[in-house]
Design an enzyme around this catalytic site. Structure first.
Site, PDB file in Angstrom:
ATOM      1  N   GLU A 113       1.170   0.896  -2.869  1.00  0.00           N
ATOM      2  CA  GLU A 113       0.569  -1.461  -2.327  1.00  0.00           C
ATOM      3  C   GLU A 113       1.143  -2.125  -1.545  1.00  0.00           C
ATOM      4  OE1 GLU A 113       2.634  -1.875  -7.495  1.00  0.00           O
ATOM      5  OE2 GLU A 113       4.043  -0.429  -6.181  1.00  0.00           O
ATOM      6  N   GLU A 133       4.150   6.338 -10.974  1.00  0.00           N
ATOM      7  CA  GLU A 133       5.190   5.194 -11.599  1.00  0.00           C
ATOM      8  C   GLU A 133       5.716   5.818 -12.623  1.00  0.00           C
ATOM      9  OE1 GLU A 133       4.234   2.843  -7.863  1.00  0.00           O
ATOM     10  OE2 GLU A 133       3.336   3.755  -8.726  1.00  0.00           O
TER      11      GLU A 133
END
Length: 259
Positions: A113, A133
């Protein structure tokens, strides 16, 4: 407090290094706070034109330090609204200076990210990427859900967001996640070369380019178009614009000062 993020200035470039190698540069709360502060210092320093993010140790980052951060995910809003500048660009003021990343080894979750929040990513041939995740019962909360889709399209993004499968450097390059793949020993030289080249350009024009592109992505092409003429009129009367014209006429490289 230990130095979990290093800072070094080379010319107009601020090198910012993830420095928790004994924990595979996993991002605990202290590292996130120090990284945010380092970004804020580079943003505020008028002598800095480009940021270059890299990592010390054998991997870029193992991503989120679950043992440290997981108990505080219920406070994620305050965690990512620190006094610094959010490196993931999801909260607070937007970064105005280019961010280049040099990525090697494993790069997980928040590390990917960071790449998606940056502007140019150079990866070494040994780099691998995993947005896992989904395996932890959560989802990417550093801007990844939107930016994966923006970068490579819905189907390609969901293939990795919903499975947590790994990409190697070549596949990441094919999908647009990274812009160049180089040998491991050439990584920092290549990234610094690009950073120095960007830093040699007109700073105000760089800032305007980033702002216009970001507006188009976030608010749409019409919103960006509405700002084009006012922005170019402002740039046209700057010292840097005059210097660029003189350099062209005199057939020499321009020297920009950000004025």
């Amino acid at each position: 407090m230990s130095t979990l993020v290093t800072e070094e200035t080379v010319g107009f470039v601020r090198k910012i290094g993830l420095n928790r190698p004994d924990k595979r540069n996993a991002m605990n709360i202290a590292l996130i706070e120090q990284l945010s502060s380092a970004f804020a210092r580079a943003e505020a320093d008028e002598a800095i034109r480009v940021m270059l993010l890299f990592a010390h140790g054998p991997v870029f980052t193992a991503g989120l330090d679950l043992m440290d951060v997981f108990p505080r995910l219920g406070e994620a809003d305050s965690l990512f609204r620190s006094a610094g500048l959010d490196p993931w660009g999801t909260h607070g003021p937007a970064r105005t200076k280019p961010l280049i990343l040099a990525v090697h080894g494993k790069c997980l979750t928040l590390g990917i990210e960071l790449m998606l929040a940056g502007d140019i990513t150079i990866a070494s041939e040994d780099a691998t990427f995993e947005q896992i995740e989904i395996d932890r019962g959560i989802f990417p909360f550093g801007g990844g859900t939107a930016r994966w889709v923006q970068t490579m399209g819905w189907g390609n993004a969901m293939q990795y967001l919903l499975t947590g499968d790994a990409l190697d450097a070549r596949e990441a390059h094919r999908l647009g996640l990274v812009q160049r793949v180089v040998a491991r020993d050439a990584l920092m030289d290549t990234a610094m070369g690009i950073a120095a080249r960007v830093a040699s350009k007109a700073p105000l024009a760089i800032k305007a380019t980033l702002e216009s592109a970001r507006t188009a992505v976030l608010d749409g092409e019409r919103a960006a178009a509405a700002k084009l003429l006012p922005a170019i009129m402002q740039l046209a009367v700057t010292e840097d614009a005059r210097e660029a014209l003189m350099a062209f006429m005199e057939r020499r490289p321009a020297t920009f000062h950000g004025r």
